[in-house]
Design an enzyme around this catalytic site. Structure first.
Site, short mmCIF file in Angstrom:
data_model
loop_
_atom_site.label_atom_id
_atom_site.label_comp_id
_atom_site.label_asym_id
_atom_site.label_seq_id
_atom_site.Cartn_x
_atom_site.Cartn_y
_atom_site.Cartn_z
N THR A 158 1.03 -1.31 0.01
CA THR A 158 0.06 -0.08 -0.07
C THR A 158 0.95 1.12 -0.02
OG1 THR A 158 -1.61 -1.27 1.02
CG2 THR A 158 -1.65 1.31 1.41
N ARG B 194 -13.59 -8.41 -0.85
CA ARG B 194 -13.03 -7.76 0.53
C ARG B 194 -12.53 -6.44 0.32
NH1 ARG B 194 -7.48 -6.13 1.61
NH2 ARG B 194 -7.26 -6.47 3.90
N GLY C 280 -10.30 -3.67 2.80
CA GLY C 280 -9.40 -3.47 3.88
C GLY C 280 -9.50 -2.19 4.70
N ASP C 281 -8.38 -1.60 5.21
CA ASP C 281 -8.52 -0.34 6.00
C ASP C 281 -8.32 0.89 5.13
OD1 ASP C 281 -5.78 -1.42 5.73
OD2 ASP C 281 -5.00 0.27 6.88
N THR D 261 -0.15 1.02 6.47
CA THR D 261 0.25 -0.15 5.84
C THR D 261 0.30 -1.42 6.47
OG1 THR D 261 1.47 -0.90 4.01
CG2 THR D 261 2.53 0.57 5.71
N GLY D 262 -0.47 -2.36 6.19
CA GLY D 262 -0.43 -3.55 6.68
C GLY D 262 -1.61 -4.43 6.37
N GLY E 125 -5.12 -5.19 6.80
CA GLY E 125 -6.01 -4.42 6.95
C GLY E 125 -7.13 -5.01 8.25
#
Length: 353
Positions: free
Chosen positions: A219, A247, A249-250, A270-271, A273
């Site tokens: 990201t 799906r 994510g964050d 970043t990671g 989510g």
């Protein structure tokens, strides 16, 4: 004599008023000058990330490492020039992310990871720390620069988060550049998803395997403080490789992957989510500063080294506060990151740099 006395008194009063007026004018000039100087000397800065994950020195060739270095420098220099010339934090964030979205080096825009159906599904968000206005988009596959669509949602709609076909329909009303989904697909990511699917058939959960690059992280994000003291944050991603069922994510979720508040800080994550959503990570950092009185460094370290690992999540955070302090922390082997503060450029990729 009385006439002379009144005449002298009148002249004295007139001179006194003129002197007072001149003094007031001088003070006003000094105040204006001081305000101008203060504004010219106001801190400004910018921080970016290009993803966190299994980034180790041995995993990148010298030429690839240089390519990442050059693109990070190009991106952050773009934003820094905007800020240096008096531009807004929001503009700096958007244009900086554009550079990374257009590069196949990152998991955002062109070169993003692919879904189980071998298609791109892109997410992005942006937030203005002055107005608390924000915009996000999720699951789009035809808008060349997702962060630009997130900006349009923020500035030209009554909503905060739009998804899939609806978001893409809105993009057309804003005259954004539309591309075929094939534009985003690179041979590298096509081969990557096909490999992941083969391994998944053998019950190897590819997006939990830290030895496979690009399956979970990559990201891009940016946070900035402009000369007017305003903060902004933005994040853009292709999400998790091999994701299914739409799906999300964050990254497109305000408070999870992106947050900005002029009173505290601007954050981009970043990671993994799912854990950033559960921990409301970006907002949590701001809340720790606002309500508990933690410094930016203390808040970021508490979240990324204590709270997230306790939940089971990993990744990285970049942040800048309203005073110009910055943080770039991660609990993975590496994170592509750069900062530009007080005319000093810093670019790093690995841990212990």
């Amino acid at each position: 004599m009385k006439k002379y006395f009144f005449l002298l008194s009148f002249l004295a009063l007139t001179l006194s008023c003129e002197t007072s007026t001149k003094n007031n004018d001088t003070n006003a000039t000094k105040k204006t000058s001081t305000d101008t100087i203060a504004k010219q000397k106001a801190p400004f800065g910018i921080v970016i990330h290009g993803g966190a994950g299994y980034i180790k020195k041995g995993n990148l060739s010298d030429s690839l490492e240089q390519a990442y270095h050059d693109k990070l420098q190009e991106a952050i220099t773009t934003g820094n020039e905007i800020l240096k010339n008096g531009g807004s934090a929001v503009e700096a964030v958007q244009r900086t992310i554009n550079v990374m979205e257009d590069s196949p080096l990152f998991n955002s825009g062109k070169g993003a990871v692919l879904t189980n159906e071998e298609l791109p599904e892109l997410d992005a968000s942006i937030m203005d720390g002055k107005s608390f206005n924000a915009g996000g988009v999720a699951g789009i596959s035809t808008v060349k620069n997702p962060i630009n669509l997130a900006y349009e949602v923020m500035e030209n709609s009554d909503h905060v988060l739009l998804a899939r076909e609806g978001a893409e329909a809105f993009a057309k009303t804003r005259n954004l550049e539309i591309v075929d989904p094939e534009y985003f697909i690179t041979n590298k990511q096509l081969q990557n998803i096909q490999r992941i699917k083969r391994e998944s058939e053998h019950k190897q959960a590819a997006f939990y395997n830290p030895d496979i690059n690009g399956t979970k992280f990559g990201t891009v994000g940016c946070v900035a403080l402009d000369k007017n003291g305003n903060l902004a944050a933005g994040t853009s991603t292709g999400g998790m490789a091999n994701k299914k069922w739409g799906r999300i994510g964050d990254s497109p979720i305000i408070g999870a992957g992106t947050y900005a508040n002029n009173k505290t800080c601007a954050v981009s994550g970043t990671g993994w989510g799912e854990y950033y959503i559960r921990g409301v990570v970006a907002y949590d950092i701001s809340a720790l500063m606002e309500y508990k009185g933690l410094s930016l460094a203390e808040a970021v370290k508490k979240v990324i080294y204590e709270k997230q690992p306790d939940l089971g999540g990993n990744g990285g955070i970049i942040a800048i506060d309203h005073l110009g302090n910055i943080a770039m922390e991660f609990n993975t082997p590496g994170m592509f990151r750069a900062s530009y503060l007080n005319d000093e450029l810093t670019i790093k990729m690995y841990a212990k740099e």
